[in-house]
Design a protein around this motif. Sequence first.
Motif, short mmCIF file in Angstrom:
data_model
loop_
_atom_site.label_atom_id
_atom_site.label_comp_id
_atom_site.label_asym_id
_atom_site.label_seq_id
_atom_site.Cartn_x
_atom_site.Cartn_y
_atom_site.Cartn_z
N THR A 113 124.29 -35.90 30.07
CA THR A 113 123.72 -37.23 30.30
C THR A 113 122.26 -37.10 30.71
OG1 THR A 113 125.89 -38.05 30.98
CG2 THR A 113 123.97 -39.35 31.64
N ILE A 114 121.97 -36.15 31.57
CA ILE A 114 120.57 -35.90 31.98
C ILE A 114 119.73 -35.52 30.78
CG2 ILE A 114 119.05 -34.47 33.40
CD1 ILE A 114 120.77 -36.35 35.05
N HIS A 115 120.24 -34.65 29.91
CA HIS A 115 119.50 -34.26 28.71
C HIS A 115 119.24 -35.46 27.80
CE1 HIS A 115 119.42 -29.96 29.44
NE2 HIS A 115 120.71 -30.01 29.75
N ARG A 116 120.24 -36.34 27.68
CA ARG A 116 120.06 -37.54 26.87
C ARG A 116 118.99 -38.44 27.47
NH1 ARG A 116 124.71 -40.23 27.38
NH2 ARG A 116 123.78 -41.91 28.55
N TRP A 117 118.99 -38.58 28.79
CA TRP A 117 117.98 -39.40 29.45
C TRP A 117 116.58 -38.83 29.22
CZ3 TRP A 117 120.67 -40.09 34.85
CH2 TRP A 117 121.74 -40.98 34.72
N ILE A 118 116.46 -37.52 29.24
CA ILE A 118 115.16 -36.88 28.98
C ILE A 118 114.72 -37.18 27.56
CG2 ILE A 118 113.98 -34.67 28.73
CD1 ILE A 118 115.75 -33.66 31.09
N ARG A 119 115.64 -37.01 26.59
CA ARG A 119 115.30 -37.28 25.18
C ARG A 119 114.88 -38.73 24.97
NH1 ARG A 119 120.03 -34.61 24.11
NH2 ARG A 119 121.06 -36.57 23.63
#
Length: 74
Positions: free
Chosen positions: A7-13
Motif C-alpha cells: 500500500t505504501i509503494h502504491r501511494w508513492i507511485r
Amino acid sequence: MGVHRDTIHRWIREGDLERDLDATPVQYGPRHAVPTKLDAYKAIIETRLAAYPQLSAVRLLAEIRAAGFEGSYT
C-alpha cells in the motif's frame, strides 16, 4: 503505520504519500474467493461429515478419490 508495505509503494507511485492516516483510515476490502481443487467435492465431504462426524480425513480422501479427485492428502 498499520498498512501493508505494498500500500505504501502504491501511494508513492500515485503521489499520495502525504495522506493523513488519522483522518482517513485505510480500509481493505474483502478478498476474492480463489477456486480450489476441493470445490467440486465439497458437497460430498459435507454430506459425509454430517452423517459421520468422526470420519477421518484419510477415509474422506479415499471417497473423493473414488469420485474423481486427483489431489493429495495435504
